[in-house]
Design an enzyme around this catalytic site. Structure first.
Site, PDB file in Angstrom:
ATOM      1  N   ASN A 156       0.566  -1.309   0.171  1.00  0.00           N
ATOM      2  CA  ASN A 156       0.028   0.084  -0.072  1.00  0.00           C
ATOM      3  C   ASN A 156       0.322   1.412  -0.393  1.00  0.00           C
ATOM      4  OD1 ASN A 156       0.523  -1.624   2.690  1.00  0.00           O
ATOM      5  ND2 ASN A 156      -0.327   0.471   3.419  1.00  0.00           N
ATOM      6  N   GLN A 184      -4.794  -3.923  -2.021  1.00  0.00           N
ATOM      7  CA  GLN A 184      -4.478  -2.469  -3.052  1.00  0.00           C
ATOM      8  C   GLN A 184      -4.686  -3.340  -4.384  1.00  0.00           C
ATOM      9  OE1 GLN A 184      -3.745   0.473  -2.705  1.00  0.00           O
ATOM     10  NE2 GLN A 184      -3.959   0.692  -0.555  1.00  0.00           N
ATOM     11  N   GLY A 205     -13.939  -2.436   0.036  1.00  0.00           N
ATOM     12  CA  GLY A 205     -14.381  -2.058  -1.001  1.00  0.00           C
ATOM     13  C   GLY A 205     -14.263  -0.008  -1.139  1.00  0.00           C
ATOM     14  N   CYS A 330      -3.747   4.495   7.240  1.00  0.00           N
ATOM     15  CA  CYS A 330      -4.306   4.293   8.531  1.00  0.00           C
ATOM     16  C   CYS A 330      -2.827   4.734   9.510  1.00  0.00           C
ATOM     17  CB  CYS A 330      -4.060   2.957   8.659  1.00  0.00           C
ATOM     18  SG  CYS A 330      -4.860   2.131   6.654  1.00  0.00           S
TER      19      CYS A 330
HETATM   20  N1  PLP Z   1      -4.682  -4.055   3.832  1.00  0.00           N
HETATM   21  C1  PLP Z   1      -3.947  -2.933   2.726  1.00  0.00           C
HETATM   22  C2  PLP Z   1      -2.638  -3.645   2.266  1.00  0.00           C
HETATM   23  C3  PLP Z   1      -4.679  -1.316   3.137  1.00  0.00           C
HETATM   24  O1  PLP Z   1      -3.816  -0.518   1.847  1.00  0.00           O
HETATM   25  C4  PLP Z   1      -6.087  -1.407   4.128  1.00  0.00           C
HETATM   26  C5  PLP Z   1      -6.462  -0.158   3.748  1.00  0.00           C
HETATM   27  O2  PLP Z   1      -5.717   0.824   3.692  1.00  0.00           O
HETATM   28  C6  PLP Z   1      -6.076  -2.521   4.483  1.00  0.00           C
HETATM   29  C7  PLP Z   1      -5.496  -3.832   4.780  1.00  0.00           C
HETATM   30  C8  PLP Z   1      -7.195  -2.692   5.563  1.00  0.00           C
HETATM   31  O3  PLP Z   1      -8.485  -1.896   4.685  1.00  0.00           O
HETATM   32  P1  PLP Z   1      -9.951  -0.949   5.205  1.00  0.00           P
HETATM   33  O4  PLP Z   1      -9.096   0.200   5.422  1.00  0.00           O
HETATM   34  O5  PLP Z   1     -11.124  -2.151   4.626  1.00  0.00           O
HETATM   35  O6  PLP Z   1      -9.648  -1.884   6.519  1.00  0.00           O
END
Ligand code: PLP
Length: 386
Positions: A156, A184, A205, A330
């Site tokens: 990501n 991703q 989604g 995040c």
């Molecule tokens: N895994 C990856 C590689 C991500 O980039 C993300 C979110 O940025 C997630 C998991 C988490 O996804 P969600 O935001 O739907 O919890």
């Protein structure tokens, strides 16, 4: 925010715009078709039918069977359930070792860290300096008591794409279940879980123009899933909680387009990305591209810009209407340097001076020109402030 302000959205790895198609498909389920899919009367049955229809579309999009698709609330939940299920099955069989990589999303890493407190052993494979993991590293990490390998499809932050079918083949040969976080990757890289040997896969989604609040865990019917949310018997007892019908319908409405349009979008986005990378490299001294230039998502640019703090640059970019990020969305509240950049060998200063731009088919050449105009000036300004 003034309506006249120019906005260039270059943070599509954080989230994407809800597509009109998803929005239109969701509307009835936010209003008149509000039934609970578990109810027996027709209002409920209509909702259940819409969820089943979306489940079929998701299954088709990744080459799975419809019973193998579990709706979750997000990608993080899907990652957690995949890993916890494999750990539970492993523990029963006396296998308490997990293999993953050092640059996974925290949804995977923190779940593995939790399992370490419960007596599991975890091997974190270090990617090479280009951000790639080789199948032989995975083969070397697997032990006789390994119960799961979890390696992300595409990173990501730096966008690097792993050789997933080859890694899956190694796992198959060694008899170890293989999970991939494809949050991703879906909509950017063609995915066929059966042909690529993937046992479990997570997607989300909101990364593909569907709404936030819906994720998917694909789990091969050969494996069993344990719930991590207990309660009612929704999702055939594998996840309790009334389904988020509008969001599930929104995902179902767009996932087909997301996967069928990959090559058409790729050409356009790749051309913009290459122009942006070359232009920035020419106009800003002392910058480096993080991650392999070829084996990366078509819309990802991750730069280390010497002598600047990524966070300060983001604020200046925001004042010019450019939405970007440093590290992942995040973790934006954390001032720690990115674990991804550290895992590929960057020192603290280079990791803190990083900028991630993630463009997609909704960007255009004017956006690229605008970034090429503003970013060098802002970098110069920050460097002058020292
Ligand atoms: N895994 C990856 C590689 C991500 O980039 C993300 C979110 O940025 C997630 C998991 C988490 O996804 P969600 O935001 O739907 O919890």
């Amino acid at each position: 925010m003034s309506n006249n302000k120019r906005i260039v959205y270059a943070d599509n790895a954080a989230t994407t715009r809800l597509s009109d198609k998803a929005y239109e498909a969701m509307l009835p389920f936010l209003k008149e078709s509000f039934g609970n899919p578990s109810s027996v009367y027709s209002l409920g049955r209509d909702a259940a039918k819409a969820v089943l229809d979306a489940r079929k579309r998701v299954a088709d999009a990744i080459g799975a069977d419809v019973q193998e698709i579990l709706f979750t609330s997000c990608g993080s939940e899907a990652d957690n359930q995949a890993i916890r299920s494999a750990a539970a099955a492993g523990a029963k069989a006396g296998r308490r070792h997990i293999v993953t990589s050092a640059f996974e999303h925290h949804a995977v890493l923190r779940c593995c860290e939790y399992l370490q407190t419960q007596g599991f052993e975890v091997t974190y494979i270090k990617p090479d300096s280009r951000g790639l993991i080789s199948p032989s590293q995975v083969a070397d990490a697997i032990k006789s008591d390994t119960c799961l390998v979890s390696i992300m499809f595409a990173n990501n932050e730096i966008g690097t794409i792993q050789p997933i079918p080859e890694i899956a083949a190694v796992c198959k040969e060694k008899g170890v279940p293989f999970h991939t976080d494809a949050v991703q990757a879906v909509g950017h890289i063609p995915i066929d879980v059966k042909a690529q040997g993937i046992d479990m896969l997570s997607l989300s989604g909101h990364k593909l123009h569907a709404p936030k609040g819906v994720g998917v865990l694909y789990c091969s019917r050969r494996l069993s899933l344990s719930p991590i949310i207990f309660g009612g018997s929704q999702e055939r007892g594998r996840r309790a909680g009334t389904e988020n019908v509008p969001a599930i319908v929104g995902l179902g409405a767009v996932i087909g387009d997301a996967v069928s349009g990959i090559s058409a979008r790729r050409e356009k986005v790749l051309a913009m990305r290459e122009r942006l990378i070359d232009g920035l490299m020419e106009s800003i001294p002392d910058i480096t591209l993080n991650g392999d230039r070829q084996m990366r998502l078509e819309g990802n640019i991750n730069l280390s810009i010497k002598g600047i703090e990524g966070e300060s640059l983001l604020m200046l970019l925001d004042m010019e209407g450019i939405c970007a990020s440093s590290g992942s969305a995040c973790e934006s509240a954390s001032l720690d340097p990115s674990h991804v950049l550290k895992s590929i060998g960057l020192d603290e200063a280079a990791a803190k001076g990083s900028l991630r731009l993630t463009i997609n088919e909704e960007n255009n050449d004017d956006d690229i020109d605008y970034i090429l105009e503003k970013l060098p000036l802002l970098t110069q300004k920050l460097r002058a402030l020292g």
